[in-house]
Scaffold this active site. Structure first.
Site: not given
Lengths: 499, 133, 499, 133
Positions: A129-131, C302
């Site tokens: 999800d973050c990468y 972000r």
């Protein structure tokens, strides 16, 4: 008399320091003794330039957009390791290109980076999800990298063994190409110029020693892997900024038939803090001994033929069994000398100051063999002992009958004492019949590739592969036939291992 | 142009002064670049500095006398930019064409080269190159 | 007033040194000011215990017999990197087991080594004359290894961002599990105890600083990757002997849905050499600020929601949009405190002496994004723009006709302004016919997973995968339908990339 | 044995004092372990400390009054050997059953646990375990 590193640095600052190369120091100590030498000389500059396989670099690429956590990545088709954070990776000198094999490897990637060349980056990832990104292709030069740091787990072996080859075939090793029947000798290390051999008691060398590394100023930060100071085989871990290095001293290399490596130029300044250190920096090539070792024996413990000095090795000829054998240095003595000279000049020019180490390196660490839970199988463990043989005087017809009953294609020919004298194949028989030969002695092949009873299976497998044969007779040290070992026997073993 | 010719002598032929005889007979200039020779036979590397026809005649005479000849149509180059003088090639060179100078530089004496090419792959930085012509 | 490290070490030797933890120092400086604090205190002990992905270890196995040059190797099925010399390898914290996935990785291998447990080693090689062996299996403990050295390219981030999630679904990140709609906040780092935040000007921390590392005495040997001191995001490279470490401070970890990592316990002693340093060690949680960042946006940059202090974060609740949101620390504050306390005690007990660094760390290094040669494609680059749509008031029958002519399975329903209000599938139509429904408004699914025009393809691919769907409508920021993007469109792109 | 029962109230039911009524009617000891409640409805976690039959009767009464009930037949354990107090679980716990003490230790108050299991996979060292019985 004792001098502190701080005092020596003060002298460097004032332009008063006496700096000599390790080669010059040999003469000074020889002529005036270590007591005088310690008074006179402040720093001894050493140098070496050799293939140092345990080298590599940490690289940080910065984040992509969308971001990727690199799971596997390739630099110019050479795999690097990214089992750390998202865009950090380690490229090692001996990792081979997946497209160019031995011709290009991690060492070459590192050299190309130092040269400022563009490197192709390919990466894949499992996606999180973050990468979320799963694939990436780009090109970078060292200027695009946040960090590009040479970080070597083992550099600058104090000395190394010299190599030769007893086999009757050329072999290709990390010690270079070794000609058959002791046809040449190779060695590595710069002898009297060797950094660690100038302070073998680690009185001045330790964690935090500032050094010449690849043309930049780097540091020793730990003992190297396989550090074995009690055997005069000390090693160090080193670090330095790749971006500041010079490709003259960082060269990717191909070692024929072995793989790739990295030639690293490295020099350590030895502060002459006392007479003991003056004495050790006075060591000459005549005093540095090493073992001439037979790389023809593919075992961990290789036979030692004799002791040689670096003086003999550097002379270009070494005597082995009454013959003068030509020698290859492998390390560049010219560049080692140049590095010591450059380091000397840096210090004289007040561009390089010595450091007081923050911790010593071990002086009693030993290098142990690998723990193995199973003994490596040897020929006698797998060979077929019941072998049908024939005598040289036997007739072609009788041998032909044997082939008709047996399921193998090689008939060993032994003399009356059981000694292997040759081999005959079914094809030989067919030709013999065609040309009217009568006796096996007329057709046998006497040059037979054999294995010895205690030869490891891995070495025999390589022999079969290299020579393109399917089996070998196994003989005792006296030459008596003891069995036959075929590639089929070996495949069965490997099958068992894989299960 | 100078021709480089490698003569291979068998043990039998090694006993006769064939080279001397041919030089005498043809009057051609032949320089011995390298020789490795004993009772078992051996090799002589010749540089024949003569017009093509004359050189060809000399080569024919060697063949007629039972000497195997091989004309070497190659050139070897040591790229001094690439070479970092490690000396991996030194001990592989059968004729001493590659040698270490006093200052530890590698030097190539092409006259002595018999183009066996053993040195070429041994060079870790591919500084040795053979070209054929 | 100025103190030298040597003078402080003398006081430690005499048992006179005043050592306090960074938490204690906050009070001392607050009460008495840095001038008095500098006179009174000699050393401030810091500590942190957090997941540090860029960690790993160099291992040397010793030679096998017959010898092998490991080409690939696995430790408990986790791949290590051996692109260096024959039996050296690097195992990284985030490398996953090939059999146990996220449940076991390099970090766990390292913990198991520290615990003295047996590790299964498997290696393969291409085989050379000097290293004929092609396969190896054995088991080792740390005692069997010649070197087992923790060697981390990035540790001890000075501070890190805090994370939350704007999406309406839970996401799994290296910042932990983030609940939907700003449901929680996570952060990392020990605030006032943070090693690098106690000397952010690197007056005392540098190459050669001796530290607490995993329960042993280790060293800083370089700036870490992504070192960004001007953003209060400094990092360090560290080294220490794994054999001397304590599994209490070296723990393999699984970050749910992200991967594996290694929790590393690390403490740096700050010698109070002057009042500036006394002041920086007096920093409190109230003074350390960081950005609360939206990890719901899967991009490099972000969005930042607000600034928060470590004091707020440590309180367990942070206000976001008028709501109090629960917080998870991720780092162990308890262990950070314990580490600072242990380091303090070591110094008081004369077991740990400070070092004078041999070189500083950069104070102006910046962290740049990756150089990319192609822009990452976004939805609008690949989407099909001509989309057949229907209105909510359209009849089931007319919609059925569209399906009969089209080759896709999703009919976007838009209102009169072009805004996407729902979606209807062929299956919905079939059910509607069966149940006697008339209008699309009666059957449309209004909760539609959509992509925005500038959303990266990689993020959309992940969305399709996670939700098990084959395509998404692409909408403008105003919600108007702009196109459709299917997994087929994405596959075509990936096919192109792979060529 | 103590039964743990989770009551789910709709918005409509939330307006009535059903719990009070049932306690009054049955006289059963019911301890409110945790409540999350507003005008939209919510949840109450009860510990019913009564003989089986009596507890069953109370649960039936809730059901008859339109309250959804769920008996929690589980146990959660925090392995203190494994737990290193990182707090990854803290912000995921919907009832505050997992909390940080003043000395930064993690504490589990099982009484408050509704066994949603969100915390379990979030633990980096698998120190949280649910067992079902």
């Amino acid at each position: 008399m004792n001098k502190s590193v701080a005092a020596i640095n003060d002298r460097i600052k004032r332009g008063d320091a006496v700096v000599v190369t390790a080669e010059e120091m040999v003469e000074i100590v020889r002529e005036r003794g270590e007591v005088e030498a310690a008074k006179e000389v402040d720093v001894v500059a050493t140098g070496t330039f050799g293939a140092m396989c345990s080298s590599g670099a940490w690289l940080n690429f910065g984040h992509a957009d969308p971001p990727i956590k690199m799971q596997r990545l390739w630099l110019n088709d050479v795999e690097a390791y990214s089992g750390v954070a998202a865009v950090d990776a380690y490229i090692g000198a001996t990792q081979l290109s997946e497209t160019r094999g031995f011709e290009y490897g991690g060492g070459h990637v590192i050299e190309d980076l130092v040269r400022g060349q563009e490197i192709e980056v390919k990466a894949i990832a499992y996606g999180t999800d973050c990468y979320p990104r799963k694939e990436l292709e780009t090109t970078v030069t060292k200027d695009d990298l946040n960090q590009a740091v040479l970080c070597n787990p083992r550099n600058a072996y104090q000395r190394y063994v010299a190599a030769t080859n007893s086999r009757d075939e050329t072999i290709y090793t990390y010690m270079g190409t070794l000609l058959p029947n002791y046809g040449n000798v190779t060695y590595s290390g710069s002898g009297a110029l060797s950094p660690l051999h100038n302070d073998p008691n680690y009185e001045t060398i330790g964690v935090g020693t500032r050094i010449f590394l690849g043309g930049a100023q780097g540091y020793i930060f730990w003992e190297g892997t396989q550090h074995a100071p009690t055997k005069a085989m000390g090693t160090i871990m080193t670090i330095g900024d790749l971006k500041e290095m010079d490709a003259r001293y960082i060269r990717g290399a191909t070692i024929e038939g072995y793989g790739t490596s990295l030639y690293v130029g490295l020099g350590i300044p030895i502060p002459i803090i006392n007479e003991r250190v003056a004495k050790t920096t006075g060591i000459s090539d005549e005093e540095i001994r090493t073992n001439l070792t037979d790389y023809g024996v593919p075992r961990r413990e290789r036979p030692i033929l004799r002791e040689v000095t670096y003086a003999e090795l550097k002379s270009g000829r070494v005597e082995v069994g009454g013959k003068e054998i030509p020698v290859s240095p492998l390390s560049s003595l010219k560049q080692a000398r140049e590095i010591a000279g450059t380091l000397k000049k840096w210090i004289e020019d007040k561009k390089f100051f010595l450091t007081q180490t923050v911790e010593g390196l071990s002086t009693d660490q030993v290098f142990q063999p690998m723990r193995q839970i199973t003994a490596a199988p040897v020929a006698k463990d797998l060979m077929t002992r019941e072998v049908v043989t024939a005598k040289p005087s036997d007739s072609i017809t009788s041998a032909a009958k044997i082939f008709s009953k047996q399921n193998f294609d090689h008939l060993p020919i032994v003399d009356e004492k059981g000694k292997l004298v040759g081999i005959v194949t079914s094809w030989d028989i067919a030709v013999a019949v065609g040309t009217g030969k009568r006796r096996l002695s007329e057709i046998l092949t006497s040059k037979v590739i054999v294995a010895s009873e205690n030869e490891p299976i891995d070495a025999i497998a390589r022999k079969l592969e290299t020579h393109g044969i399917s089996g070998v007779p196994v003989v005792s040290t006296g030459g008596e036939l003891r069995g036959i070992l075929t590639s089929e026997d070996i495949s069965k073993l490997i099958g068992r291992r894989r299960r | 142009m100078t021709k480089k010719v490698l003569l291979k002598y068998s043990a039998e032929k090694a006993k006769k002064p064939i080279l001397a005889l041919i030089i005498k007979e043809t009057g051609t200039l032949m320089n011995i670049l390298h020789a490795k020779f004993d009772a078992e036979g051996g090799e002589i590397l010749l540089a024949i500095d003569a017009p093509d026809a004359e050189a060809k005649r000399a080569i024919e005479l060697f063949e007629q006398n039972g000497i195997e000849t091989k004309e070497l149509k190659r050139a070897i180059q040591l790229d001094e930019e690439k070479c970092f003088d490690c000396g991996a090639c030194l001990s592989l060179c059968p004729t001493g064409a590659l040698r270490l100078t006093d200052d530890y530089s590698i030097e190539l004496d092409e006259d002595k080269c018999i183009y066996c090419e053993i040195c070429v792959p041994s060079c870790p930085v591919r500084a040795l190159e053979i070209s054929k012509f």
